[in-house]
Design a protein around this motif. Structure first.
Motif, PDB file in Angstrom:
ATOM      1  N   ALA A 106      -7.715   0.884  -0.526  1.00 20.09           N
ATOM      2  CA  ALA A 106      -7.035   0.444  -1.746  1.00 20.09           C
ATOM      3  C   ALA A 106      -6.978  -1.069  -1.873  1.00 20.09           C
ATOM      4  O   ALA A 106      -7.032  -1.604  -2.982  1.00 20.09           O
ATOM      5  CB  ALA A 106      -5.613   1.014  -1.778  1.00 20.09           C
ATOM      6  N   SER A 117      -4.058   2.737   2.459  1.00 23.36           N
ATOM      7  CA  SER A 117      -4.959   1.911   3.260  1.00 23.36           C
ATOM      8  C   SER A 117      -6.235   2.676   3.603  1.00 23.36           C
ATOM      9  O   SER A 117      -7.335   2.130   3.523  1.00 23.36           O
ATOM     10  CB  SER A 117      -4.254   1.470   4.543  1.00 23.36           C
ATOM     11  N   ILE A 125      -0.131  -0.055  -4.750  1.00 20.59           N
ATOM     12  CA  ILE A 125      -1.501   0.458  -4.875  1.00 20.59           C
ATOM     13  C   ILE A 125      -1.644   1.686  -3.977  1.00 20.59           C
ATOM     14  O   ILE A 125      -0.659   2.195  -3.453  1.00 20.59           O
ATOM     15  CB  ILE A 125      -2.540  -0.618  -4.512  1.00 20.59           C
ATOM     16  N   GLY A 126      -2.873   2.148  -3.782  1.00 18.97           N
ATOM     17  CA  GLY A 126      -3.117   3.366  -3.022  1.00 18.97           C
ATOM     18  C   GLY A 126      -3.021   3.182  -1.515  1.00 18.97           C
ATOM     19  O   GLY A 126      -2.506   2.180  -1.012  1.00 18.97           O
ATOM     20  N   PHE A 130      -3.908  -3.638 -11.521  1.00 18.90           N
ATOM     21  CA  PHE A 130      -2.842  -3.030 -10.730  1.00 18.90           C
ATOM     22  C   PHE A 130      -1.489  -3.690 -10.991  1.00 18.90           C
ATOM     23  O   PHE A 130      -0.451  -3.137 -10.646  1.00 18.90           O
ATOM     24  CB  PHE A 130      -3.182  -3.032  -9.237  1.00 18.90           C
ATOM     25  N   GLN A 134     -10.248  -2.351  -3.170  1.00 21.69           N
ATOM     26  CA  GLN A 134     -10.319  -2.087  -4.607  1.00 21.69           C
ATOM     27  C   GLN A 134      -9.496  -3.117  -5.390  1.00 21.69           C
ATOM     28  O   GLN A 134      -9.907  -3.565  -6.469  1.00 21.69           O
ATOM     29  CB  GLN A 134      -9.815  -0.681  -4.901  1.00 21.69           C
ATOM     30  N   VAL A 149       0.857  -1.186   0.000  1.00 21.64           N
ATOM     31  CA  VAL A 149       0.000   0.000   0.000  1.00 21.64           C
ATOM     32  C   VAL A 149       0.894   1.237   0.000  1.00 21.64           C
ATOM     33  O   VAL A 149       2.074   1.179   0.364  1.00 21.64           O
ATOM     34  CB  VAL A 149      -0.946   0.006   1.219  1.00 21.64           C
ATOM     35  N   ASP A 181      -7.817   4.748   2.024  1.00 23.30           N
ATOM     36  CA  ASP A 181      -8.710   4.894   0.875  1.00 23.30           C
ATOM     37  C   ASP A 181      -9.281   3.552   0.407  1.00 23.30           C
ATOM     38  O   ASP A 181      -9.847   3.465  -0.690  1.00 23.30           O
ATOM     39  CB  ASP A 181      -7.961   5.563  -0.281  1.00 23.30           C
TER      40      ASP A 181
END
Length: 279
Positions: free
Chosen positions: A256, A252, A249-250, A276, A259, A234, A254
């Motif tokens: 992510a 935590s 990825i984005g 991803f 997703q 993350v 948000d």
């Protein structure tokens, strides 16, 4: 096709001190219904992790808990590895006079806190909540200790936890200390980690390395990320974990990871790689 997903909990799947989102839980349900094995890979134990999933045991059918010392498959505990008792006693004796520092342990027969005085313990936030379990180092119970930790809480600000962690490792060669990203250490048998548990699961479930995805954020995730065919960090992950991970990825906070679960669901259904994994 992805067949096994393992994820760290705190600050990876879960935003800070929050339970799993409905989005995450719903995605886990869909994954397991699709035939994908899903599980938490956490330093915490069953009851604590289950609470984070709001009591939903469908999210716990596969699990690596207590940093891999407890392995679950098909909803059953298949392996449990205890921490060396004498080493726990030695560690508790070593830190006894350090302010805000204590050791903790828990097994199926109960739990304990040691390595400090009651006055010292009551000045800490988390330790004080378990004051009824306080015992002297020489009185640490002899039942199998599965979940264990070395804690540096209030009052320990001037104590070098990294240096003390190294002293404990040298004095207790049967133990290892793994940082989950805070001023405490998870205590595990030497050579044991979430990655050790993953290897057991991989053999048991007959899943190839390329069919495994693991998510993490802290030092105690680095080994399992290296062992997985697809490792994901993350955006709030430690620098060492960012380097260990293949994919990113984005945040935590948000959601992510939830997703990413949805991305894996769609990719499996369409016979492609998750999006991803192209970033």
């Amino acid at each position: 096709m992805i067949k096994l997903i393992m994820t760290d909990m705190d600050n990876t799947l879960l935003p800070f001190q929050q339970p799993a989102s409905e989005r995450a839980i719903n995605a886990v349900h869909e994954l397991t219904e699709q035939g994908v094995f899903f599980g938490p890979a956490s330093g915490r134990d069953w009851d604590s992790v289950l609470e984070s999933f709001k009591g939903d045991e469908q999210c716990m059918q596969t699990a690596l808990l207590s940093n891999g010392k407890k392995i679950y498959a098909h909803g059953s505990l298949i392996n449990e590895t205890a921490v060396d008792h004498d080493s726990m006693v030695t560690m508790a004796q070593m830190v006894y006079d350090l302010p805000g520092v204590y050791v903790s342990g828990r097994g199926d027969a109960g739990g304990f806190i040691s390595g400090t005085t009651r006055e010292n313990l009551m000045g800490t936030f988390w330790g004080s909540k378990r004051a009824s379990e306080l015992c002297a180092p020489e009185d640490i119970p002899t039942f199998p200790i599965i979940t264990a930790g070395l804690h540096f809480e209030e009052g320990s600000e001037d104590v070098d936890n990294v240096a003390w962690g190294q002293r404990v490792r040298e004095a207790c060669p049967k133990l290892d200390l793994i940082s989950p990203g805070s001023r405490m250490f998870d205590v595990v048998p030497k050579g044991w980690s979430k990655a050790s548990g993953l290897r057991v699961l991989q053999i048991l479930l007959a899943i190839s390395t390329d069919e495994i995805v693991c998510f993490g954020d802290s030092d105690n995730d680095a080994q399992i990320l290296r062992a997985a065919g697809h490792s994901v960090a993350v955006a709030n992950a430690d620098e060492s974990v960012q380097k260990a991970a293949t994919w990113h990825i984005g945040l935590s906070r948000d959601d992510a990871v939830a997703q990413a679960f949805e991305d894996i669901l769609a990719a499996n259904a369409e016979g492609r790689r998750p999006s991803f994994m192209s970033k």
